[in-house]
Design an enzyme around this catalytic site. Structure first.
Site, PDB file in Angstrom:
ATOM      1  N   THR A 132      -4.237  -0.238   4.398  1.00  0.00           N
ATOM      2  CA  THR A 132      -3.643  -0.637   5.681  1.00  0.00           C
ATOM      3  C   THR A 132      -3.381   0.568   6.578  1.00  0.00           C
ATOM      4  O   THR A 132      -3.545   0.492   7.797  1.00  0.00           O
ATOM      5  CB  THR A 132      -2.341  -1.430   5.429  1.00  0.00           C
ATOM      6  OG1 THR A 132      -2.679  -2.570   4.645  1.00  0.00           O
ATOM      7  CG2 THR A 132      -1.696  -1.896   6.725  1.00  0.00           C
ATOM      8  N   ILE A 177      -5.766  -6.617   2.868  1.00  0.00           N
ATOM      9  CA  ILE A 177      -6.276  -5.333   3.375  1.00  0.00           C
ATOM     10  C   ILE A 177      -5.757  -4.246   2.441  1.00  0.00           C
ATOM     11  O   ILE A 177      -4.543  -4.025   2.355  1.00  0.00           O
ATOM     12  CB  ILE A 177      -5.800  -5.018   4.814  1.00  0.00           C
ATOM     13  CG1 ILE A 177      -6.205  -6.123   5.794  1.00  0.00           C
ATOM     14  CG2 ILE A 177      -6.393  -3.670   5.263  1.00  0.00           C
ATOM     15  CD1 ILE A 177      -5.805  -5.856   7.246  1.00  0.00           C
ATOM     16  N   ASP A 178      -6.644  -3.610   1.725  1.00  0.00           N
ATOM     17  CA  ASP A 178      -6.247  -2.443   0.946  1.00  0.00           C
ATOM     18  C   ASP A 178      -6.697  -1.224   1.742  1.00  0.00           C
ATOM     19  O   ASP A 178      -7.881  -1.077   2.047  1.00  0.00           O
ATOM     20  CB  ASP A 178      -6.888  -2.462  -0.450  1.00  0.00           C
ATOM     21  CG  ASP A 178      -6.289  -1.365  -1.319  1.00  0.00           C
ATOM     22  OD1 ASP A 178      -5.072  -1.144  -1.240  1.00  0.00           O
ATOM     23  OD2 ASP A 178      -7.048  -0.716  -2.051  1.00  0.00           O
ATOM     24  N   ASP A 189      -4.173  -4.304  -6.015  1.00  0.00           N
ATOM     25  CA  ASP A 189      -4.925  -3.113  -5.588  1.00  0.00           C
ATOM     26  C   ASP A 189      -6.056  -2.794  -6.565  1.00  0.00           C
ATOM     27  O   ASP A 189      -7.014  -2.112  -6.197  1.00  0.00           O
ATOM     28  CB  ASP A 189      -3.997  -1.886  -5.509  1.00  0.00           C
ATOM     29  CG  ASP A 189      -2.916  -2.019  -4.444  1.00  0.00           C
ATOM     30  OD1 ASP A 189      -3.264  -2.320  -3.298  1.00  0.00           O
ATOM     31  OD2 ASP A 189      -1.729  -1.822  -4.766  1.00  0.00           O
ATOM     32  N   ASP A 216      -5.723  -8.531  -2.472  1.00  0.00           N
ATOM     33  CA  ASP A 216      -5.109  -7.716  -1.414  1.00  0.00           C
ATOM     34  C   ASP A 216      -5.909  -7.964  -0.140  1.00  0.00           C
ATOM     35  O   ASP A 216      -7.089  -7.614  -0.054  1.00  0.00           O
ATOM     36  CB  ASP A 216      -5.137  -6.225  -1.776  1.00  0.00           C
ATOM     37  CG  ASP A 216      -4.302  -5.404  -0.804  1.00  0.00           C
ATOM     38  OD1 ASP A 216      -3.931  -5.945   0.257  1.00  0.00           O
ATOM     39  OD2 ASP A 216      -4.016  -4.236  -1.101  1.00  0.00           O
ATOM     40  N   GLU A 251      -0.790  -9.936  -2.123  1.00  0.00           N
ATOM     41  CA  GLU A 251       0.230  -8.929  -1.805  1.00  0.00           C
ATOM     42  C   GLU A 251       1.265  -9.439  -0.809  1.00  0.00           C
ATOM     43  O   GLU A 251       2.459  -9.230  -0.985  1.00  0.00           O
ATOM     44  CB  GLU A 251      -0.425  -7.654  -1.227  1.00  0.00           C
ATOM     45  CG  GLU A 251       0.638  -6.670  -0.769  1.00  0.00           C
ATOM     46  CD  GLU A 251       0.126  -5.298  -0.372  1.00  0.00           C
ATOM     47  OE1 GLU A 251      -1.078  -5.132  -0.150  1.00  0.00           O
ATOM     48  OE2 GLU A 251       0.972  -4.393  -0.291  1.00  0.00           O
TER      49      GLU A 251
HETATM   50  C1  IPD Z   1      -2.092   1.092  -0.907  1.00  0.00           C
HETATM   51  C2  IPD Z   1      -3.380   1.825  -1.124  1.00  0.00           C
HETATM   52  C3  IPD Z   1      -3.118   3.246  -1.578  1.00  0.00           C
HETATM   53  C4  IPD Z   1      -2.282   3.280  -2.855  1.00  0.00           C
HETATM   54  C5  IPD Z   1      -0.987   2.531  -2.608  1.00  0.00           C
HETATM   55  C6  IPD Z   1      -1.277   1.102  -2.159  1.00  0.00           C
HETATM   56  P1  IPD Z   1      -2.142  -0.910   0.869  1.00  0.00           P
HETATM   57  O1  IPD Z   1      -2.346  -0.259  -0.585  1.00  0.00           O
HETATM   58  O2  IPD Z   1      -4.161   1.192  -2.108  1.00  0.00           O
HETATM   59  O3  IPD Z   1      -4.323   3.887  -1.860  1.00  0.00           O
HETATM   60  O4  IPD Z   1      -2.006   4.610  -3.195  1.00  0.00           O
HETATM   61  O5  IPD Z   1      -0.245   2.513  -3.810  1.00  0.00           O
HETATM   62  O6  IPD Z   1      -0.064   0.431  -1.916  1.00  0.00           O
HETATM   63  O7  IPD Z   1      -0.712  -0.719   1.233  1.00  0.00           O
HETATM   64  O8  IPD Z   1      -3.045  -0.200   1.794  1.00  0.00           O
HETATM   65  O9  IPD Z   1      -2.490  -2.323   0.622  1.00  0.00           O
HETATM   66 CA    CA Z   2      -2.525  -4.349   1.267  1.00  0.00          CA
END
Ligand code: IPD
Ligand code: CA
Length: 304
Positions: free
Chosen positions: A94, A91-92, A242, A89, A71
């Site tokens: 964030t 950190i999913d 993701d 990713d 990402e």
């Molecule tokens: C997000 C999370 C969120 C989803 C967003 C993502 P991030 O990722 O997965 O649940 O709804 O579309 O962008 O920004 O925490 O890596």
């Molecule tokens: Ca992320």
């Protein structure tokens, strides 16, 4: 595919996930320096970037010929090809990370021919490790780093129930959703309308689901479907990093992935619109069709 050692790739990803987990835990949320990307709700931190650098270094040393998409280093226009590719990713979740809400994970996927093939999703706050290898099942291992069960952790096959019940319809379902970071425009309006219809009573034209849930991480939402804790998860706007890892886990747990937009039973990994359904002896197809009726004529549109 035949000459790929998927078990070895899986083991490598677990070791990298544990190392990344230590890095995530060592960042004190109150000291995190936070930046934004598209808008004030689209957050990135120095830790996201540092974890991705660590993961990329480790994986390119172990597998120098494989492609890598992450990402934080993604450049618009780069596509997921059919080559063996790590899709990551760092950190999913964030937003959860910066708020100290303990539902963030590292999501390490491996795709071949654009098919999610190995998935490792690790939430270091709860020491929960979700794993899956195509054709070899999916598992949740809890507490290995904490030293439970002699350091091996408690390993459970997914879904967690040995006899998952049939899917009877939306009115008995727990449904995962996310608001995402875009808060205006047609995609946002459609999401808000669908959320409202899902919750509303049947007397007012809704489906009256048991409730909606947002874990704040697409990967963890998908793992909740794989575990059988959610019945469905509907998402638009997230990216291949993701979903890749958790999709491999979901598929091995008997779940299916349709498109978040009606009509497409085989959505591409980078299609950015998803509807995941848990493993069940019956009712998967029917509940997707019921959900698509709630979406109605609306369509989410995202650039690839
Ligand atoms: C997000 C999370 C969120 C989803 C967003 C993502 P991030 O990722 O997965 O649940 O709804 O579309 O962008 O920004 O925490 O890596
Ligand atoms: Ca992320």
């Amino acid at each position: 595919m035949a000459d790929l050692n998927l078990q070895e790739i899986h083991d490598t990803l677990i070791s990298v996930a544990h190392e990344a987990g230590r890095m995530i835990l060592s960042a004190n949320p109150t000291d995190i320096s936070t930046g934004t990307k598209l808008n004030s709700a689209d957050i990135v931190t120095e830790t996201d970037k540092a974890v991705e650098a660590l993961v990329s270094t480790r994986l390119s040393a172990a597998y120098p010929t494989f492609s890598f998409i992450g990402e934080e280093t993604y450049k618009p226009g780069v596509e997921v090809t059919s080559a063996p590719t790590f899709i990551v990713d760092p950190i999913d979740g964030t937003t959860n990370f910066v708020h100290g809400f303990p539902h963030a994970c590292i999501s390490l996927g491996f795709a071949v021919d654009r098919i999610p093939t190995v998935g490792v999703v690790y939430n270091p706050y709860l020491d929960q490790l979700y794993t899956g290898i195509r054709g070899q099942g999916a598992y949740l291992t809890q507490g290995a780093v904490w030293g439970l069960e002699g350091g091996k952790g408690r390993k459970s096959k997914l879904p967690l129930s040995k006899n998952p019940p049939p899917l009877k319809g939306l009115d008995t379902s727990l449904v995962g959703i996310e608001w995402g970071s875009t808060r205006d425009g047609p995609n946002y309006e459609l999401k808000a309308e669908v959320f409202k219809k899902l919750c509303a009573s049947k007397e007012t034209g809704g489906t009256m689901v048991h409730s909606l849930r947002s874990l704040g991480s697409a990967a963890l939402n998908l793992c909740a479907v794989a575990a059988g804790q959610y019945d469905l998860y509907w998402e638009g706007g997230c990216w291949a990093w993701d979903v890749c890892a958790a999709w491999a886990i979901l598929a091995e747990a008997g779940g299916i992935m349709a498109s978040g937009n009606p009509g497409d039973w085989n959505p591409p990994i980078d299609g950015r619109k998803y509807l995941a359904v848990r493993g069940a002896p019956s009712g998967q197809k029917e509940i997707v069709e019921e959900f698509w009726k709630v979406v109605g004529e609306g369509r989410m549109e995202y650039e690839s």
